[in-house]
Design a protein around this motif. Structure first.
Motif, PDB file in Angstrom:
ATOM      1  N   TYR A 115      -2.163 -17.003  -0.202  1.00  0.00           N
ATOM      2  CA  TYR A 115      -2.123 -16.198   1.009  1.00  0.00           C
ATOM      3  C   TYR A 115      -3.234 -15.168   1.113  1.00  0.00           C
ATOM      4  O   TYR A 115      -3.347 -14.476   2.124  1.00  0.00           O
ATOM      5  N   GLY A 116      -4.038 -15.021   0.072  1.00  0.00           N
ATOM      6  CA  GLY A 116      -5.111 -14.048   0.114  1.00  0.00           C
ATOM      7  C   GLY A 116      -4.667 -12.695  -0.428  1.00  0.00           C
ATOM      8  O   GLY A 116      -3.647 -12.581  -1.107  1.00  0.00           O
ATOM      9  N   PRO A 117      -5.418 -11.642  -0.126  1.00  0.00           N
ATOM     10  CA  PRO A 117      -5.133 -10.313  -0.691  1.00  0.00           C
ATOM     11  C   PRO A 117      -3.988  -9.599   0.017  1.00  0.00           C
ATOM     12  O   PRO A 117      -4.195  -8.749   0.876  1.00  0.00           O
ATOM     13  N   ILE A 118      -2.745  -9.934  -0.375  1.00  0.00           N
ATOM     14  CA  ILE A 118      -1.595  -9.336   0.304  1.00  0.00           C
ATOM     15  C   ILE A 118      -0.979  -8.187  -0.490  1.00  0.00           C
ATOM     16  O   ILE A 118      -0.161  -7.444   0.041  1.00  0.00           O
ATOM     17  N   GLY A 119      -1.344  -8.060  -1.769  1.00  0.00           N
ATOM     18  CA  GLY A 119      -0.837  -6.972  -2.600  1.00  0.00           C
ATOM     19  C   GLY A 119      -1.974  -6.078  -3.052  1.00  0.00           C
ATOM     20  O   GLY A 119      -3.115  -6.210  -2.592  1.00  0.00           O
ATOM     21  N   PHE A 120      -1.650  -5.168  -3.978  1.00  0.00           N
ATOM     22  CA  PHE A 120      -2.656  -4.231  -4.482  1.00  0.00           C
ATOM     23  C   PHE A 120      -2.505  -4.032  -5.981  1.00  0.00           C
ATOM     24  O   PHE A 120      -1.421  -4.194  -6.544  1.00  0.00           O
ATOM     25  N   VAL A 121      -3.622  -3.700  -6.606  1.00  0.00           N
ATOM     26  CA  VAL A 121      -3.652  -3.294  -8.005  1.00  0.00           C
ATOM     27  C   VAL A 121      -4.230  -1.889  -8.059  1.00  0.00           C
ATOM     28  O   VAL A 121      -5.217  -1.594  -7.377  1.00  0.00           O
ATOM     29  N   GLN A 177      -3.784   5.076  -8.106  1.00  0.00           N
ATOM     30  CA  GLN A 177      -5.127   5.400  -7.625  1.00  0.00           C
ATOM     31  C   GLN A 177      -6.021   4.164  -7.677  1.00  0.00           C
ATOM     32  O   GLN A 177      -5.691   3.165  -8.310  1.00  0.00           O
ATOM     33  N   GLY A 178      -7.175   4.257  -6.988  1.00  0.00           N
ATOM     34  CA  GLY A 178      -8.180   3.197  -7.048  1.00  0.00           C
ATOM     35  C   GLY A 178      -7.659   1.839  -6.625  1.00  0.00           C
ATOM     36  O   GLY A 178      -7.941   0.831  -7.279  1.00  0.00           O
ATOM     37  N   LEU A 179      -6.923   1.794  -5.521  1.00  0.00           N
ATOM     38  CA  LEU A 179      -6.306   0.541  -5.097  1.00  0.00           C
ATOM     39  C   LEU A 179      -7.348  -0.515  -4.751  1.00  0.00           C
ATOM     40  O   LEU A 179      -8.331  -0.245  -4.062  1.00  0.00           O
ATOM     41  N   GLU A 180      -7.097  -1.707  -5.241  1.00  0.00           N
ATOM     42  CA  GLU A 180      -7.945  -2.870  -4.947  1.00  0.00           C
ATOM     43  C   GLU A 180      -7.032  -4.047  -4.634  1.00  0.00           C
ATOM     44  O   GLU A 180      -5.859  -4.049  -5.026  1.00  0.00           O
ATOM     45  N   PRO A 181      -7.521  -5.059  -3.917  1.00  0.00           N
ATOM     46  CA  PRO A 181      -6.648  -6.162  -3.505  1.00  0.00           C
ATOM     47  C   PRO A 181      -6.116  -6.967  -4.694  1.00  0.00           C
ATOM     48  O   PRO A 181      -6.806  -7.165  -5.691  1.00  0.00           O
ATOM     49  N   PHE A 182      -4.891  -7.422  -4.554  1.00  0.00           N
ATOM     50  CA  PHE A 182      -4.280  -8.381  -5.475  1.00  0.00           C
ATOM     51  C   PHE A 182      -4.472  -9.747  -4.839  1.00  0.00           C
ATOM     52  O   PHE A 182      -3.826 -10.068  -3.837  1.00  0.00           O
ATOM     53  N   PRO A 183      -5.392 -10.563  -5.336  1.00  0.00           N
ATOM     54  CA  PRO A 183      -5.809 -11.782  -4.632  1.00  0.00           C
ATOM     55  C   PRO A 183      -4.844 -12.946  -4.832  1.00  0.00           C
ATOM     56  O   PRO A 183      -4.967 -13.733  -5.757  1.00  0.00           O
ATOM     57  N   ALA A 241       0.829  -1.205   0.000  1.00  0.00           N
ATOM     58  CA  ALA A 241       0.000   0.000   0.000  1.00  0.00           C
ATOM     59  C   ALA A 241       0.861   1.252   0.000  1.00  0.00           C
ATOM     60  O   ALA A 241       0.583   2.219  -0.733  1.00  0.00           O
ATOM     61  N   VAL A 242       1.925   1.255   0.808  1.00  0.00           N
ATOM     62  CA  VAL A 242       2.794   2.430   0.874  1.00  0.00           C
ATOM     63  C   VAL A 242       3.511   2.644  -0.452  1.00  0.00           C
ATOM     64  O   VAL A 242       3.552   3.762  -0.986  1.00  0.00           O
ATOM     65  N   LEU A 243       4.065   1.576  -1.032  1.00  0.00           N
ATOM     66  CA  LEU A 243       4.755   1.701  -2.313  1.00  0.00           C
ATOM     67  C   LEU A 243       3.793   2.167  -3.407  1.00  0.00           C
ATOM     68  O   LEU A 243       4.136   3.038  -4.210  1.00  0.00           O
ATOM     69  N   ALA A 244       2.591   1.606  -3.424  1.00  0.00           N
ATOM     70  CA  ALA A 244       1.609   2.010  -4.427  1.00  0.00           C
ATOM     71  C   ALA A 244       1.267   3.494  -4.312  1.00  0.00           C
ATOM     72  O   ALA A 244       1.181   4.211  -5.316  1.00  0.00           O
ATOM     73  N   ARG A 245       1.079   3.968  -3.080  1.00  0.00           N
ATOM     74  CA  ARG A 245       0.768   5.388  -2.887  1.00  0.00           C
ATOM     75  C   ARG A 245       1.948   6.273  -3.277  1.00  0.00           C
ATOM     76  O   ARG A 245       1.769   7.334  -3.883  1.00  0.00           O
ATOM     77  N   GLU A 246       3.156   5.847  -2.934  1.00  0.00           N
ATOM     78  CA  GLU A 246       4.342   6.629  -3.275  1.00  0.00           C
ATOM     79  C   GLU A 246       4.523   6.739  -4.794  1.00  0.00           C
ATOM     80  O   GLU A 246       5.084   7.720  -5.293  1.00  0.00           O
ATOM     81  N   LEU A 247       4.049   5.743  -5.517  1.00  0.00           N
ATOM     82  CA  LEU A 247       4.131   5.778  -6.979  1.00  0.00           C
ATOM     83  C   LEU A 247       3.004   6.596  -7.608  1.00  0.00           C
ATOM     84  O   LEU A 247       3.033   6.870  -8.803  1.00  0.00           O
ATOM     85  N   GLY A 248       1.999   6.958  -6.785  1.00  0.00           N
ATOM     86  CA  GLY A 248       0.883   7.738  -7.298  1.00  0.00           C
ATOM     87  C   GLY A 248      -0.246   6.916  -7.878  1.00  0.00           C
ATOM     88  O   GLY A 248      -1.069   7.441  -8.643  1.00  0.00           O
TER      89      GLY A 248
END
Length: 250
Positions: free
Chosen positions: A128-134, A118-124, A109-116
């Protein structure tokens, strides 16, 4: 601050018990009952424990802990590691997958926000479940610009496997050892996937799928969470903290 109060707050905030994880998340080694200074680091290792003792840390939080689901003999370097913690009275707290997945202070989440993004949703993740983001950029961004930004954030030059276009918009982020999830990133419609370390077994997939993959380093992609968590603890409880760095180059 009382150690056990801090542990309960961390367990609840990070939802420690909700993850199926080979790591023994939570308090792994019990130290002093009173916490006056926090240390954070990516790995639990002798060099980090020595740094923590020298910095007079009472409570150490790491992303990778000592225990991974299998018992081991407390001999040799394992004995020396624990002796250092005990002699300095340092508590060791570990948050592995919970700190990858957290929507506020998690690595991804922090890396995604630092890159700018938007509209973050779970990377399933299938295991392990939703540990990343898209997420997505507001407008398509040059791939070279994203690489430069990651280099600025980590202080290291990322590795690129360019199987896709020169401009990207939809991005998947899974820190650490996510090389095996290239196919899932492609299925999720990403034109860029960012993870930590590469894998020979999955080298050809980005090129054959038409997907860009940036490897930001396992260590370097996982410094974000512990730092963000420490800043959150300082905000919540006024506890001073120090980041204990020891890059692995991997």
């Amino acid at each position: 601050m009382q150690r056990d109060v801090l542990v309960r707050w961390l367990d609840d905030y990070l939802k420690i018990r909700e993850f199926k994880d080979p790591s023994l998340n939570g308090l792994q080694v019990e130290g002093k009952t009173e916490v006056r200074k926090i240390g954070v680091s990516v790995d639990a290792a002798q060099v980090i424990f020595d740094q923590a003792a020298e910095a007079q840390v009472d409570f150490l939080i790491t992303h990778h802990g000592l225990f991974w689901g299998q018992p081991f003999a407390i001999v040799g370097y394992q004995k020396r590691r624990l002796e250092r913690l005990f002699s300095a009275g340092i508590s060791l707290y570990t948050a592995h997958l919970p700190l990858d997945a957290h929507p506020e202070v998690g690595n991804n989440a922090v890396l995604a926000r630092e890159l700018g993004l938007q509209g973050l949703e779970p990377f399933p993740h299938p295991r392990y479940g939703p540990i990343g983001f898209v997420g997505h950029f507001a407008t398509a961004k040059p791939l070279a610009e994203v690489i430069d930004r990651i280099g600025e954030l980590t202080g290291m030059q990322p590795l690129l496997h360019q199987g896709g276009p020169d401009e990207v918009r939809r991005v998947g982020v899974v820190s650490g050892g996510g090389a095996g999830d290239v196919g899932l990133a492609n299925a999720l419609g990403c034109d860029l996937y960012i993870t930590g370390e590469p894998s020979h077994a999955h080298y050809h997939e980005p090129f054959e799928l038409g997907l860009n993959v940036i490897f930001a380093g396992h260590y370097d992609s996982e410094t974000f969470g512990v730092k963000a968590l420490a800043a959150r603890l300082e905000e919540e409880f006024g506890l001073p903290w120090v980041f204990l760095a020891h890059p692995t180059g991997l």
